[in-house]
Write a protein that holds these residues in place. Structure first.
Motif, PDB file in Angstrom:
ATOM      1  N   TRP A 160       6.076  10.063   7.515  1.00  0.00           N
ATOM      2  CA  TRP A 160       4.704  10.525   7.730  1.00  0.00           C
ATOM      3  C   TRP A 160       4.472  11.869   7.044  1.00  0.00           C
ATOM      4  CZ3 TRP A 160       3.784  15.184   9.976  1.00  0.00           C
ATOM      5  CH2 TRP A 160       4.788  15.740  10.771  1.00  0.00           C
TER       6      TRP A 160
ATOM      7  N   GLN B 197       4.031  11.220   3.362  1.00  0.00           N
ATOM      8  CA  GLN B 197       2.692  10.660   3.152  1.00  0.00           C
ATOM      9  C   GLN B 197       1.633  11.753   3.138  1.00  0.00           C
ATOM     10  OE1 GLN B 197       2.281   7.073   2.953  1.00  0.00           O
ATOM     11  NE2 GLN B 197       0.440   7.851   1.986  1.00  0.00           N
TER      12      GLN B 197
ATOM     13  N   VAL C 218       6.489   4.461   3.394  1.00  0.00           N
ATOM     14  CA  VAL C 218       5.506   5.345   2.754  1.00  0.00           C
ATOM     15  C   VAL C 218       4.612   4.518   1.840  1.00  0.00           C
ATOM     16  CG1 VAL C 218       5.219   7.303   1.194  1.00  0.00           C
ATOM     17  CG2 VAL C 218       7.105   7.289   2.840  1.00  0.00           C
ATOM     18  N   GLU C 219       3.320   4.799   1.862  1.00  0.00           N
ATOM     19  CA  GLU C 219       2.381   4.175   0.924  1.00  0.00           C
ATOM     20  C   GLU C 219       2.364   5.036  -0.330  1.00  0.00           C
ATOM     21  OE1 GLU C 219      -1.477   3.269   2.499  1.00  0.00           O
ATOM     22  OE2 GLU C 219      -0.613   2.860   4.472  1.00  0.00           O
ATOM     23  N   TRP C 220       3.148   4.638  -1.320  1.00  0.00           N
ATOM     24  CA  TRP C 220       3.281   5.407  -2.555  1.00  0.00           C
ATOM     25  C   TRP C 220       2.031   5.230  -3.414  1.00  0.00           C
ATOM     26  CZ3 TRP C 220       7.188   8.594  -2.081  1.00  0.00           C
ATOM     27  CH2 TRP C 220       8.262   8.220  -1.270  1.00  0.00           C
TER      28      TRP C 220
END
Length: 95
Positions: A28, A31, A60-62
């Protein structure tokens, strides 16, 4: 990284009772840091460092421009280039 990150629950110590213990950053937090980058893009070497320092990088949303994704050949090649940093044991320090 230090114990403050662990106390603030921003990081976690892996294998804390081993000589090779190390700390990883919580996903988090990574992120949130990525969200603050704005238009700035990191180099592939910087990306490898961040992925390797993240506790669970698959969570993680890369960003779409991110090249060193977990499980990618770029990440594997980047990890192979990273110099090994041996950690000192407490017995190695001068008293």
């Amino acid at each position: 990284m230090n114990t403050a990150l662990v106390a603030l629950r921003m990081g976690v110590v892996l294998d804390e009772y081993r000589e090779t213990a190390n700390t990883r950053i919580e996903p988090w937090l990574v992120q949130q840091a990525l969200a603050r980058l704005g238009d700035r893009q990191l180099t592939v070497d910087e990306q490898v460092e961040i992925v390797c320092a993240t506790r669970t990088p698959k969570k993680v949303e890369w960003p779409v421009w991110w090249a060193a994704l977990p499980g990618s050949a770029i990440l594997a090649a980047g990890q192979a280039k990273r110099p090994h940093r041996p950690q000192k044991r407490s017995a190695d320090f001068d008293l």
